[in-house]
Design an enzyme around this catalytic site. Structure first.
Site, short mmCIF file in Angstrom:
data_model
loop_
_atom_site.label_atom_id
_atom_site.label_comp_id
_atom_site.label_asym_id
_atom_site.label_seq_id
_atom_site.Cartn_x
_atom_site.Cartn_y
_atom_site.Cartn_z
N HIS B 192 0.83 -1.21 0.00
CA HIS B 192 0.00 0.00 0.00
C HIS B 192 0.86 1.25 0.00
CE1 HIS B 192 -3.92 -1.73 0.59
NE2 HIS B 192 -3.37 -2.59 1.42
N GLU B 434 7.97 -10.09 -22.83
CA GLU B 434 8.81 -10.11 -21.62
C GLU B 434 9.42 -11.47 -21.38
OE1 GLU B 434 6.28 -9.04 -18.29
OE2 GLU B 434 4.54 -9.94 -19.27
N ASP B 458 11.15 -7.57 -16.81
CA ASP B 458 11.16 -9.03 -16.78
C ASP B 458 12.02 -9.61 -17.90
OD1 ASP B 458 9.79 -9.54 -14.50
OD2 ASP B 458 7.81 -9.64 -15.45
N CYS B 505 7.47 -0.54 -22.29
CA CYS B 505 6.92 -0.01 -21.04
C CYS B 505 7.75 -0.40 -19.82
CB CYS B 505 5.47 -0.45 -20.87
SG CYS B 505 5.29 -2.23 -20.76
#
Lengths: 88, 580
Positions: B192, B434, B458, B505
Site C-alpha cells: 500500500h 517479456e 522481466d 513499457c
C-alpha cells in the site's frame, strides 16, 4: 433440536464479512444456535467465536439449534452458507 | 550517522525529521484494580468501546463515500461487530479478576490469536483474521490510553513517516500534505505504501529490517527513494551533499517538466514519437497529463486487487477503466490484464511455488482462473466504447496462448452482445514481450497480436537469468548487455516488418540514457512513469533520427554492458548535463 451439515463454499471462507452476517442472522432467533467444526463448538451469535473457527473454503460445519424455532434457525443459516453469503 | 539500505519504490530525495507511526507494542502491566474502582474501570472501558465504534463508523462512512463500488467498508463494519462482541467477556474479567481494561482487552485478544495461530494455516486464512483482531485491539488500546489514532493530528510538521508497515486504515487517514517520505520495514513494490507513494510522487524506501527500532522520532533523516538509501542523523558533510542533491533534483524536475509539457513530442528532425505513461491507479491519470503524457501505455490492473478476500467486481473495474479513458479522450489507453503470480497472492488460494517467476503467472494464471479473467474482460470490453482502449496480455510465451485468449475474448463479446451491451468491436489486442521465447519469435506472435509492448524489467531478468532482487548477483542485471540490445532490436524490427506497433513499457524506456539508442533501433512509442517523461522528451527533441541510428549502430559494436553504459552516458551527457 435441529441439526444440519454444510460446507463453506465461498472462496474466501468464513472471514469477517460473512461471519458478521451469520452472527446477525443467528441473533434473530429465540433458539440458541451453535456451529461445530472438528469438535470445536461455538455460539453462532458471537462473531469472535465464529472467527476462531478459522473456517476456510471447503470446511465442513455442523449447525445445531435447540428451542422453539430451532428448525427455522438451522434452515436460515444453512441457506445463508449455501448461498455463499450472497458474496459471489 | 547510520546508513540503511532498502528497496527503492518511489524516486526522489527528501531531508526531514522522522515521525514514528504506530510502533507501540502494547504490553500491559498486569496491575490489579482495587475493588472500589472496579465499576469506574468498567465505565472507562465502556466509553472506550463507544469511542472506537464511533471512530470505525466514521471510517466506514468515509470509505463508503470515497469508494462506493468497493466493499472495503464492510470489513470495517465487521470490526464494529468484533468490538461489541468483546464487551461482555472483557467486563466479566475486569470484575472477576480485577484486571485493568487494557490488560483484559490484551489478554482476550492474545487468547483468540493464540487459538487462531495454533493450527496449520496453509492458505494464510487464519493469519488474515488475526490482522482483523489486531486492528480492533490497537484501536481499543489507543482509546483507553486517551490517545487519538495517530493520524494527521499526530503529524504536526512535514515529516518522514516511519512504520513497520502501514495498514490500509492508516494509509487512508494520513494527511498527504504533511508527508515528506515513507520508510517501512515490510512491504515491496506492491505494498500500500509503495502504491500511495508513487501515485503522490512521495519518495519511499521499504523493506528495511528493524528500522523503527533504529530510528527515534525527531531524528534527522535523509531518504533517497531513487537509490533505496536512508541515512539517520547524517554528519555535516553528508547533509550538505544531500541538500544540494535535493535542491537540484526538485529544481531540475520542475524546470524540465515545465519546459517540456507543452513541447511537441518529436525528434529534432520532426519525427513524431508517442510518449505514454505507466500508471497503477486510475487517480494517476491526471498526474500523467501534467507530465505531458499523450496517453496511457500501461495501466497495471493489479492494484484493483488489494484484498484477496474480495476481488474487484465488474462494475468497480469498469468505473476505474472508464475514468482513465475519460481523462484521455481520443488518446490510446492500454490496459494490461491482471499480471500476478505466486509471489504476490492478491486473489487468495494461490499455492506457493518453488519458482514463482517461472511459474503460473500472467496469462497462464488467468487461464487457470477463468472467473477472474472473464469478469475483467467484461469490464474492459464494456469500457472500450468510451475511448481508445487497447487490451494487452502479460507473460505470453507462445502463439497458442494468444489464440486461446482471443477465443475467450470472442466468447465474452458474444455474451455481451446477447445482453445488448456495447463495446468497441475493433479494440486492438496486443501482448507484452517479456519472455525470451516471445521476443525471439516476435515475428510469429505478430500474426496474432495487434501490437507489442516490450516489458524490459522481466525480459532483462529472464534473458540474463538474474533475479534483480538478489543483491549478490545484481550487477549481472544488465539492461545494457549486448544480448539484451540485440534482442530488443530484433523485436522492434519484427514489429516493423509485420506492421504492428511496438511500444516499450519497462524501466529502460523511462531512462534517458537509453532514449537515443531505442529511437535508433526504430522504437517510436515510449511508456514510463509520468515523472520520467519530461527527461525522455528532452532527449528526443535534441536528436535526429540519423544521429540516433548512428548511436545505435555504435552501441551494438561494443562488447559488454559497461562499455555500452559508458558510451551512452557520454552521448546523453551532452544533451542533459544536469543528470550526471
Amino acid at each position: 433440536m435441529a441439526e444440519k451439515t454444510v460446507t463453506i463454499q465461498n472462496r474466501h471462507g468464513l472471514h469477517v464479512r460473512p461471519a458478521t452476517q451469520l452472527a446477525e442472522l443467528a441473533g434473530k432467533f429465540k433458539s440458541p444456535v451453535t456451529i461445530v467444526k472438528d469438535g470445536q463448538e461455538v455460539s453462532a451469535r458471537s462473531i469472535i467465536e465464529l472467527l476462531t473457527l478459522a473456517a476456510a473454503h471447503g470446511t465442513e460445519l455442523r449447525i445445531k439449534a435447540e428451542g422453539p424455532d430451532a428448525a427455522e434457525a438451522v434452515d436460515a443459516i444453512q441457506k445463508l452458507i449455501d448461498g455463499r453469503f450472497g458474496l459471489e | 550517522m547510520q546508513i540503511l539500505k532498502g528497496t527503492p519504490v518511489s524516486p526522489g530525495i527528501v531531508i526531514g525529521e522522522a515521525f514514528l507511526l504506530d510502533l507501540e507494542e502494547y504490553r500491559m502491566p498486569r496491575r490489579a484494580v482495587v475493588p472500589e474502582h472496579i465499576e469506574a474501570e468498567v465505565a472507562r472501558f465502556q466509553s472506550a468501546i463507544d469511542k472506537v465504534v464511533a471512530e470505525i463508523t466514521e471510517d466506514v462512512k468515509r470509505l463508503a463515500a470515497a469508494m462506493p463500488e468497493d466493499d472495503l467498508h464492510k470489513i470495517f463494519e465487521g470490526h464494529i461487530a468484533i468490538a461489541q462482541d468483546l464487551v461482555v467477556s472483557v467486563i466479566d474479567s475486569i470484575r472477576k479478576y480485577r484486571f485493568t481494561p487494557e490488560h483484559a482487552v490484551s489478554k482476550k485478544i492474545r487468547t483468540i490469536v493464540k487459538q487462531l495461530t495454533s493450527r496449520d494455516d496453509p492458505g494464510g486464512f487464519a493469519a488474515r483474521i488475526v490482522a482483523d483482531f489486531t486492528d480492533v485491539e490497537k484501536r481499543l488500546l489507543r482509546a483507553l490510553f486517551g490517545q487519538r489514532e495517530q493520524s494527521h493530528n499526530g503529524v504536526h510538521q512535514k515529516s518522514v513517516i516511519f512504520a513497520r508497515d502501514l495498514t490500509p486504515s492508516q494509509t487512508i487517514s494520513l494527511d498527504r500534505s504533511k508527508i515528506l517520505g515513507f520508510v517501512t520495514e515490510g512491504g515491496g513494490r506492491t505494498s500500500h505504501t509503495a502504491i500511495l507513494a508513487r501515485a503522490q510522487g512521495i519518495p519511499a524506501v521499504v523493506g528495511i529490517e528493524n528500522v523503527t527500532r533504529d530510528v527515534s522520532g525527531g531524528d534527522m533523516v535523509i531518504v533517497d527513494g531513487t537509490k533505496g538509501i536512508v541515512i539517520v542523523e547524517p554528519d555535516e558533510e553528508t547533509l550538505r551533499k544531500y541538500r544540494t542533491l535535493e535542491k537540484n533534483f526538485i529544481q531540475f524536475e520542475r524546470r524540465t517538466a515545465e519546459e517540456m509539457r507543452t513541447q511537441p513530442s518529436e525528434t529534432r528532425d520532426g519525427i513524431a514519437v508517442s510518449l505514454l505513461a505507466n500508471i497503477e491507479l486510475a487517480e494517476e491519470a491526471e498526474n500523467a497529463k501534467d507530465y505531458g503524457a499523450g496517453g496511457i501505455g500501461l495501466f497495471r490492473t493489479e492494484f484493483l486487487y488489494t484484498d484477496p478476500r474480495n476481488p474487484p467486481g465488474e462494475k468497480q473495474q469498469f468505473d476505474a477503466y472508464v475514468s482513465v479513458l475519460k481523462a484521455f479522450p481520443g488518446r490510446p489507453v492500454t490496459i494490461r490484464a491482471l499480471d500476478i503470480g505466486a509471489d504476490k497472492d492478491l486473489i487468495g488460494g494461490t499455492a506457493p511455488e518453488r519458482n514463482p517467476f517461472l511459474g503460473c503467472r500472467g496469462i497462464r494464471l488467468l487461464f487457470d482462473r477463468m472467473d477472474l479473467f472473464r469478469t475483467q474482460l467484461r469490464a474492459i470490453l464494456r469500457a472500450s466504447s468510451f475511448g481508445k482502449l487497447r487490451l494487452m496480455f502479460p507473460m505470453v510465451s507462445t502463439v497458442e496462448e494468444i489464440k486461446q485468449a482471443k477465443a475467450i475474448v470472442a466468447d465474452v463479446r458474444e455474451e455481451l452482445d446477447g445482453e445488448g451491451k456495447t463495446f468497441d468491436p475493433e479494440m486492438p489486442i496486443g501482448i507484452m514481450i517479456e519472455v525470451p521465447s516471445a521476443a525471439i519469435a516476435a515475428d510469429i506472435l505478430c500474426t496474432e497480436a495487434d501490437f507489442l509492448s516490450i516489458g524490459t524489467n522481466d525480459l532483462v531478468q529472464y534473458v540474463m537469468a538474474v533475479d534483480r532482487m538478489n543483491e549478490k548477483i545484481s550487477s549481472l542485471y544488465q539492461p545494457a548487455n549486448p544480448a539484451v540490445l540485440r534482442l530488443l532490436r530484433s523485436v522492434i524490427d519484427a514489429g516493423a516488418r509485420a506492421e504492428r506497433p511496438v511500444s516499450m513499457c519497462g524501466e529502460m524506456s523511462g531512462d534517458p540514457l537509453f532514449t537515443a539508442l531505442l529511437l535508433g533501433f526504430g522504437l517510436r512509442s515510449f511508456s514510463a512513469v509520468p515523472s520520467a517523461l519530461p527527461e525522455v522528451k528532452k532527449v528526443l527533441r535534441s536528436v535526429t533520427v540519423p544521429e540516433a541510428k548512428q548511436i545505435a549502430q555504435d552501441a551494438l559494436a561494443l562488447t559488454d554492458a559497461h562499455q555500452v553504459t559508458e558510451f551512452l552516458t557520454e552521448k546523453t551527457k551532452r544533451i542533459i548535463p544536469e543528470l550526471f
